[in-house]
Motif scaffolding. Structure first.
Motif, mmCIF file in Angstrom:
data_model
loop_
_atom_site.group_PDB
_atom_site.id
_atom_site.type_symbol
_atom_site.label_atom_id
_atom_site.label_comp_id
_atom_site.label_asym_id
_atom_site.label_seq_id
_atom_site.Cartn_x
_atom_site.Cartn_y
_atom_site.Cartn_z
ATOM 1 N N THR A 1 -5.720 -0.395 0.650
ATOM 2 C CA THR A 1 -5.346 -0.219 2.053
ATOM 3 C C THR A 1 -4.864 -1.546 2.607
ATOM 4 O OG1 THR A 1 -7.020 1.504 2.329
ATOM 5 C CG2 THR A 1 -6.155 0.496 4.340
ATOM 6 N N LYS A 2 -3.678 -1.544 3.185
ATOM 7 C CA LYS A 2 -3.155 -2.761 3.796
ATOM 8 C C LYS A 2 -3.893 -3.015 5.105
ATOM 9 C CE LYS A 2 1.156 -5.059 5.023
ATOM 10 N NZ LYS A 2 2.609 -4.866 5.148
ATOM 11 N N SER B 1 0.844 -1.201 0.000
ATOM 12 C CA SER B 1 0.000 0.000 0.000
ATOM 13 C C SER B 1 0.874 1.244 0.000
ATOM 14 C CB SER B 1 -0.896 0.004 1.239
ATOM 15 O OG SER B 1 -1.660 1.186 1.291
ATOM 16 N N VAL C 1 -4.660 -6.873 1.359
ATOM 17 C CA VAL C 1 -4.942 -5.521 0.889
ATOM 18 C C VAL C 1 -6.391 -5.486 0.424
ATOM 19 C CG1 VAL C 1 -4.351 -3.772 -0.845
ATOM 20 C CG2 VAL C 1 -2.537 -5.135 0.213
ATOM 21 N N GLU D 1 -9.360 -1.050 -2.295
ATOM 22 C CA GLU D 1 -8.904 0.338 -2.474
ATOM 23 C C GLU D 1 -7.412 0.501 -2.234
ATOM 24 O OE1 GLU D 1 -10.777 3.211 -3.205
ATOM 25 O OE2 GLU D 1 -12.490 1.919 -3.656
ATOM 26 N N MET E 1 -2.385 2.257 8.046
ATOM 27 C CA MET E 1 -2.698 0.837 7.923
ATOM 28 C C MET E 1 -3.668 0.518 9.058
ATOM 29 S SD MET E 1 -0.191 -2.498 8.152
ATOM 30 C CE MET E 1 0.136 -2.241 9.884
ATOM 31 N N LYS F 1 -0.581 4.100 1.032
ATOM 32 C CA LYS F 1 -1.365 4.978 1.912
ATOM 33 C C LYS F 1 -0.550 5.366 3.141
ATOM 34 C CE LYS F 1 -5.682 3.808 0.033
ATOM 35 N NZ LYS F 1 -7.069 3.658 0.207
#
Length: 138
Positions: A119-120, A71, A114, A117, A76, A73
């Motif tokens: 996200t992990k 990810s 994951v 989208e 997490m 992002k």
């Protein structure tokens, strides 16, 4: 459903930080977060197992961490689970891929996936007691 494995709640939120010491200090001093050396652990009990003590974690990571990979992002999410192996068996059968090998530590068993989208999600089956907190230390 316990034999199949299931998510029982939020285990924690982990964020990337430019200055982890300063961020921990702010959360500790402004919001009163108890810091245990890794993050802030908040005691809780499972709704369907009220005699079992658990905890939720807020934790900062350095901005350049690769722990959230694949990810990209800035956060997490850690999800508490019951029977991680059974849950992962079901997820793998549904075509969900593990993004790194499972790990086992004295405080829990972990697997990572994951979401659609990107996200992990860290799946965590707590093992052992809740950690000691150190409200003064970083």
């Amino acid at each position: 459903m316990a034999e199949e494995g299931k998510v029982t709640g939020i285990g924690g939120v982990f964020v990337k930080s430019k200055d982890t010491e300063a961020l921990v200090k702010w959360y500790r001093e402004v919001l009163g977060f108890p810091f245990d050396g890794y993050g802030a652990s908040f005691l809780m009990r499972e709704h369907d197992e009220p005699d079992s003590e658990g905890y939720n974690v807020w934790g900062p990571f350095k901005a350049d961490t690769d722990y959230f990979a694949p990810s990209d992002k800035e956060f997490m999410i850690n999800l508490r689970v019951r029977n991680l192996d059974a849950l992962m068996e079901r997820l793998l059968a549904a075509g969900i891929k593990e993004v790194k090998p499972r790990e086992s530590h004295d405080y829990g068993k972990f697997a990572w996936i994951v979401d659609p989208e990107g996200t992990k999600l860290e799946l965590w089956e707590q093992v052992g007691p809740v950690p000691e907190t150190n409200p003064e230390g970083v």
